[in-house]
Write an enzyme that holds these catalytic residues in place. Structure first.
Site, PDB file in Angstrom:
ATOM      1  N   HIS A  13     -13.585   1.738   9.209  1.00  0.00           N
ATOM      2  CA  HIS A  13     -12.712   0.670   8.714  1.00  0.00           C
ATOM      3  C   HIS A  13     -13.124   0.258   7.296  1.00  0.00           C
ATOM      4  O   HIS A  13     -13.368  -0.918   7.010  1.00  0.00           O
ATOM      5  CB  HIS A  13     -12.757  -0.541   9.646  1.00  0.00           C
ATOM      6  CG  HIS A  13     -11.529  -1.416   9.524  1.00  0.00           C
ATOM      7  ND1 HIS A  13     -11.016  -2.131  10.579  1.00  0.00           N
ATOM      8  CD2 HIS A  13     -10.703  -1.688   8.471  1.00  0.00           C
ATOM      9  CE1 HIS A  13      -9.956  -2.814  10.192  1.00  0.00           C
ATOM     10  NE2 HIS A  13      -9.751  -2.553   8.909  1.00  0.00           N
ATOM     11  N   ILE A  14     -13.158   1.234   6.408  1.00  0.00           N
ATOM     12  CA  ILE A  14     -13.621   0.994   5.037  1.00  0.00           C
ATOM     13  C   ILE A  14     -12.506   1.159   4.010  1.00  0.00           C
ATOM     14  O   ILE A  14     -12.771   1.226   2.813  1.00  0.00           O
ATOM     15  CB  ILE A  14     -14.791   1.938   4.676  1.00  0.00           C
ATOM     16  CG1 ILE A  14     -14.357   3.416   4.823  1.00  0.00           C
ATOM     17  CG2 ILE A  14     -16.015   1.637   5.525  1.00  0.00           C
ATOM     18  CD1 ILE A  14     -15.349   4.406   4.242  1.00  0.00           C
ATOM     19  N   GLY A  38     -10.411  -0.831   2.662  1.00  0.00           N
ATOM     20  CA  GLY A  38     -10.453  -1.842   1.612  1.00  0.00           C
ATOM     21  C   GLY A  38     -11.863  -2.234   1.218  1.00  0.00           C
ATOM     22  O   GLY A  38     -12.054  -3.209   0.498  1.00  0.00           O
ATOM     23  N   ASP A  87      -9.286   5.616   9.993  1.00  0.00           N
ATOM     24  CA  ASP A  87     -10.197   4.592   9.471  1.00  0.00           C
ATOM     25  C   ASP A  87     -10.211   3.339  10.345  1.00  0.00           C
ATOM     26  O   ASP A  87     -11.073   2.480  10.174  1.00  0.00           O
ATOM     27  CB  ASP A  87      -9.766   4.215   8.041  1.00  0.00           C
ATOM     28  CG  ASP A  87     -10.708   3.231   7.377  1.00  0.00           C
ATOM     29  OD1 ASP A  87     -11.924   3.508   7.354  1.00  0.00           O
ATOM     30  OD2 ASP A  87     -10.242   2.183   6.881  1.00  0.00           O
ATOM     31  N   ILE A 143       0.830  -1.202   0.000  1.00  0.00           N
ATOM     32  CA  ILE A 143       0.000   0.000   0.000  1.00  0.00           C
ATOM     33  C   ILE A 143       0.865   1.253   0.000  1.00  0.00           C
ATOM     34  O   ILE A 143       0.659   2.181  -0.802  1.00  0.00           O
ATOM     35  CB  ILE A 143      -0.953  -0.010   1.213  1.00  0.00           C
ATOM     36  CG1 ILE A 143      -1.976  -1.137   1.063  1.00  0.00           C
ATOM     37  CG2 ILE A 143      -1.669   1.347   1.354  1.00  0.00           C
ATOM     38  CD1 ILE A 143      -2.863  -1.340   2.269  1.00  0.00           C
ATOM     39  N   GLU A 151     -13.239  -1.765  17.915  1.00  0.00           N
ATOM     40  CA  GLU A 151     -14.232  -1.526  16.883  1.00  0.00           C
ATOM     41  C   GLU A 151     -15.466  -2.380  17.147  1.00  0.00           C
ATOM     42  O   GLU A 151     -15.354  -3.506  17.635  1.00  0.00           O
ATOM     43  CB  GLU A 151     -13.651  -1.851  15.495  1.00  0.00           C
ATOM     44  CG  GLU A 151     -12.459  -0.981  15.122  1.00  0.00           C
ATOM     45  CD  GLU A 151     -11.908  -1.306  13.742  1.00  0.00           C
ATOM     46  OE1 GLU A 151     -12.429  -2.245  13.094  1.00  0.00           O
ATOM     47  OE2 GLU A 151     -10.966  -0.619  13.301  1.00  0.00           O
TER      48      GLU A 151
END
Length: 630
Positions: A513-514, A516, A485, A383, A490
């Site tokens: 947590h979006i 990906g 993110d 990444i 969570e």
């Protein structure tokens, strides 16, 4: 070794995935205004016959009478039939080729349709027992040959009795007239084949239900494509994994159960009993306790990048392979990072919030371009490195810091210390992995060393940042904007509440947590992880496993493959080979690969051996997992 049985196969909904008369109805009634009603009547007659509520001969004649069938219709279906094999039959084409002398096709269907399939399977015409259609001079179907016993009730048992077959005779089919073969004493066993259609009255009188041909071959001790029936291997996929994975795994013959949410440890322990493969995303924790309670688990697939939610050492200790999808969502995370940097630079979050409460604040104060700014990337893996390329194309100067040696792409410059990177960067973005050593690597000290007014992004792992320290740095104005993110804690499901000290802060973007979570990424992850699972299950390939030695393997061909996972201790290979020699197995090829914890031996052997001889291989000291592939 015992003599091989003769297998007698029904045709409709057994060798192929259709009922012949229903398929012919679709062709013959294509332009008929009464098509729907006629099809329904034919289907009802088929169900009555298959369930034993209507004599087969009567059902056949009544169905034929409803159809304006011609030779062209029959020929059209015959041409399509070889492409309509049931999935497990297609998987086991080699079985038919190797055992064609022990295979009979027995059907109330029609020779013209069955013959092309029989030819594909290698079954000779004299072993195809079925009905023959009668045509008039214009090519219209007028009926079937009444002299053929298969056109009447109880025809199948009569035909099989007349063959005078020796040895064990096994009938495989989906209908009542198939069950009658065993009930009339013409077969020693009957398997109710349910891959296409499941009929309770037929299953009730069967010796066993077979959801695939793999199950029949396994039960009869015959060498099919795989040593253990795929349909009896249970897969459990949690956390709403993309349907492409389910489709791919079911297409390969596996039994797949899905659940939308994550499971806590106790619930997972209860659910994992009897499960061979577990699929998760980031919210399910696979602990040592879970692995100790998993009685049949062979593999775990993380349908995401990270694997810190899985106890990898415990998995290796139990011979359980773990796979992930390390690259599949790279582009999605990178695009989100670019987008977040742009909107933070332009103060979009606060300007948008003001507009929603009626405030018009058109001003350039504090709004800047990305061009010419310095981006500091912490973690230059898949990444980080791709973000480097895109950011440079937008005119940014790129610095990066990584503990491992990494090739700098484009004009990116590696920094020898994190402090040096922080001191020069206008934007700092984290892309590190989730290992325990990375917990709270970014806290008050690091925020204090960033340029005043810099921006901060974390799209990696929640536990790597001290969110309290980030909130203080934002509150003091040291950090001008941030996007987060991922979080230390969570919610397990979308219905659970979310709380964080970062809520309500100015120019702070919080996302659930979006990084990906794009349709493209989730589909790519599903495809990649499913293929890794299939490679491991079908041929023993551990490429991309994160906890076992990586071995790339071809398909098993002309041999049986023995897979042995063991503790990495002296003498295991020698003991294994002594056991193979004592069992009289001829080794055709062998691979051994080890890491500091585990060893993996793959041995291809000749197929001519007593399966009982394999029992001793399971007792070799240090054995963790043992299985065979045919």
């Amino acid at each position: 070794m015992t003599a091989r049985p003769t297998l007698i196969f029904d045709f409709d909904s057994t060798l192929v995935d259709f009922e012949t008369l229903e398929a012919l109805a679709d062709l013959a009634l294509a332009d008929s205004p009464q098509a729907e009603a006629t099809r329904a009547e034919i289907a009802a007659l088929t169900d009555q016959a298959m369930a034993g509520d209507l004599a087969f001969g009567e059902a056949l004649r009544r169905r034929l009478a409803l159809l304006p069938l011609t030779r062209d219709h029959v020929q059209s279906l015959a041409e399509r039939a070889p492409d309509r094999l049931t999935a497990s039959v297609r998987r086991n084409l080699n079985f038919f080729q190797q055992h064609k002398g022990r295979v009979v096709i027995l059907s109330g269907g029609f020779r013209e349709v069955i013959a092309p399939v029989a030819e594909l399977l290698g079954v000779s015409p004299d072993r195809v027992l079925c009905n023959d259609l009668i045509y008039d001079a214009d090519g219209r179907v007028t009926g079937v040959d009444d002299a053929n016993p298969l056109s009447h009730a109880d025809g199948k048992p009569a035909v099989i009795h007349a063959l005078n077959l020796s040895g064990r005779v096994v009938m495989v089919g989906d209908g009542w007239n198939d069950a009658e073969v065993k009930l009339a004493g013409a077969a020693d066993a009957f398997y109710a084949f349910t891959e296409v259609a499941r009929r309770p009255s037929v299953i009730e009188v069967a010796d066993a239900e077979a959801a695939s041909l793999d199950e029949v071959l396994h039960a009869e001790g015959l060498s099919g494509r795989w040593s253990f029936p795929r349909s009896r291997m249970k897969m459990l996929l949690l956390e709403n994994i993309h349907p492409v994975a389910v489709e791919r795994l079911e297409e390969a013959g596996y039994s797949v159960e899905t659940m939308k949410g994550a499971l806590d440890e106790d619930d997972l322990i209860a659910a994992i009993k009897g499960v061979h493969v577990l699929g998760i995303r980031s919210k399910t924790t696979v602990s040592r306790r879970v692995l100790e309670e998993a009685d049949r688990l062979m593999a775990v697939a993380a349908f995401c990048i990270g694997t810190n939610q899985i106890d990898l050492e415990a998995a290796a200790d139990h011979g359980v392979a773990v796979f992930n999808a390390p690259y599949s969502n790279t582009r999605s995370v990178v695009e989100l990072a670019i987008g977040l940097m742009i909107v933070l630079m332009r103060d979009v979050p606060d300007k948008s919030a003001a507009m929603h409460v009626g405030k018009w604040n058109k001003s350039a104060t504090g709004s800047k371009e990305l061009r010419g700014k310095t981006l500091g990337i912490v973690g230059y893996g898949a990444i980080g490195s791709q973000l480097s390329v895109l950011a440079e194309n937008l005119g940014m100067r790129v610095l990066f810091y990584d503990l491992s040696e990494r090739l700098a792409l484009g004009n990116a410059r590696r920094m020898r210390s994190l402090d040096a990177l922080l001191a020069e960067s206008d934007v700092v973005t984290l892309h590190v992995d989730g290992r325990r050593e990375n917990a709270n690597i970014f806290g008050a000290t690091q925020f204090a060393r960033m340029k005043e007014g810099a921006l901060f992004l974390n799209l990696s792992r929640g536990h790597v940042v001290d969110v309290g320290a980030l909130a203080q740095a934002m509150g003091s104005g040291r950090i001008a904007g941030a996007a987060v993110d991922v979080f230390p804690e969570e919610p397990r499901t979308n219905s659970d509440p979310f709380e964080s000290p970062l809520q309500g802060l100015k120019n702070m973007i919080l996302t659930p947590h979006i990084g990906g979570s794009t349709e493209e990424a989730q589909e790519a992850i599903a495809e990649f992880a499913a293929e890794r699972l299939l490679g491991y299950l079908n041929r023993g390939d551990t490429t991309f496993s994160v906890n076992l030695p990586n071995v790339q393997l071809a398909e098993v061909s002309g041999a049986h493959r023995i897979l042995h996972i063991h503790r990495n201790q002296p003498g295991v290979l020698a003991e294994l080979n002594r056991a193979l020699a004592a069992a009289g197995l001829n080794i055709l090829g062998q691979h051994l690969k080890t890491d500091e914890r585990t060893g993996y031996v793959i041995t291809d052997v000749d197929r001519d051996y007593d399966p009982e001889a394999l029992r001793t291989l399971k007792t070799v000291p240090g054995t963790l997992k043992f299985r065979t592939l045919h």
